[in-house]
Design a protein around this motif. Structure first.
Motif, short mmCIF file in Angstrom:
data_model
loop_
_atom_site.label_atom_id
_atom_site.label_comp_id
_atom_site.label_asym_id
_atom_site.label_seq_id
_atom_site.Cartn_x
_atom_site.Cartn_y
_atom_site.Cartn_z
N LEU A 5 0.86 -1.18 0.00
CA LEU A 5 0.00 0.00 0.00
C LEU A 5 0.90 1.23 0.00
O LEU A 5 1.62 1.47 0.96
N ARG A 6 0.88 1.98 -1.09
CA ARG A 6 1.79 3.13 -1.22
C ARG A 6 1.15 4.45 -0.79
O ARG A 6 1.83 5.35 -0.36
N GLN A 7 -0.17 4.57 -1.01
CA GLN A 7 -0.88 5.81 -0.63
C GLN A 7 -2.29 5.46 -0.21
O GLN A 7 -2.86 4.49 -0.69
N GLY A 8 -2.86 6.28 0.68
CA GLY A 8 -4.27 6.19 0.99
C GLY A 8 -4.66 5.27 2.13
O GLY A 8 -5.75 4.73 2.12
N ALA A 9 -3.80 5.09 3.12
CA ALA A 9 -4.12 4.19 4.24
C ALA A 9 -5.43 4.59 4.92
O ALA A 9 -6.17 3.73 5.37
N GLN A 10 -5.73 5.90 4.98
CA GLN A 10 -6.94 6.37 5.65
C GLN A 10 -8.02 6.83 4.67
O GLN A 10 -8.97 7.48 5.06
N SER A 11 -7.88 6.47 3.41
CA SER A 11 -8.77 7.00 2.37
C SER A 11 -9.37 5.87 1.55
O SER A 11 -8.84 4.76 1.53
N ARG A 12 -10.45 6.15 0.84
CA ARG A 12 -11.02 5.17 -0.10
C ARG A 12 -10.18 5.13 -1.37
O ARG A 12 -10.22 4.16 -2.10
N HIS A 13 -9.49 6.23 -1.66
CA HIS A 13 -8.64 6.31 -2.85
C HIS A 13 -7.25 5.81 -2.47
O HIS A 13 -6.59 6.42 -1.63
N LYS A 14 -6.82 4.72 -3.06
CA LYS A 14 -5.56 4.10 -2.66
C LYS A 14 -4.67 3.83 -3.87
O LYS A 14 -5.16 3.66 -4.98
N VAL A 15 -3.38 3.77 -3.62
CA VAL A 15 -2.41 3.37 -4.64
C VAL A 15 -1.68 2.15 -4.09
O VAL A 15 -1.13 2.19 -2.99
N VAL A 16 -1.71 1.07 -4.86
CA VAL A 16 -1.12 -0.20 -4.44
C VAL A 16 -0.12 -0.65 -5.51
O VAL A 16 -0.39 -0.53 -6.71
N ALA A 17 1.03 -1.16 -5.07
CA ALA A 17 2.05 -1.67 -5.99
C ALA A 17 2.12 -3.19 -5.87
O ALA A 17 2.12 -3.73 -4.76
N VAL A 18 2.17 -3.87 -7.02
CA VAL A 18 2.30 -5.33 -7.07
C VAL A 18 3.60 -5.64 -7.81
O VAL A 18 3.83 -5.11 -8.90
N THR A 19 4.42 -6.51 -7.23
CA THR A 19 5.71 -6.84 -7.83
C THR A 19 5.71 -8.26 -8.36
O THR A 19 5.18 -9.17 -7.71
#
Length: 96
Positions: A69-83
């Motif tokens: 989880l890269r952004q948005g821990a407290q938000s509905r809008h999130k940015v997630v990275a998959v490797t």
């Protein structure tokens, strides 16, 4: 290319709109420039974020440690990275 994800080398970065507290976890399609997901986890004590990372790991068939989880821990809008996933993000929309 779709605007809800970026693929750079081994890393796929997803822009997500997450709705916690649903009956079941599922992909709902696109929501603006984000992929909308419903999560069967309450937004309490980080449980929805934990469930999100597990769900994304299942979708991309990777261990949870390869999902961040890269952004948005407290938000509905999130940015997630998959490797290191062989799954193409577009296939998530066609598998519904």
């Amino acid at each position: 290319m779709a605007s809800w994800y970026r693929s750079i080398g081994e890393v796929i970065t997803l822009t997500l709109h997450v709705q916690p507290g649903a009956k079941r976890s599922e992909i709902c399609g696109l929501h603006g420039e984000a992929l909308k997901l419903k999560l069967a986890a309450p937004p309490i004590d980080g449980r929805a974020n934990e469930a999100l990372l597990k769900y994304i790991a299942e979708l991309f068939r990777v261990p949870v440690r390869q999902v961040e989880l890269r952004q948005g821990a407290q938000s509905r809008h999130k940015v997630v990275a998959v490797t290191d996933s062989a799954i193409q993000p577009e296939s998530l929309l066609t598998d519904q």
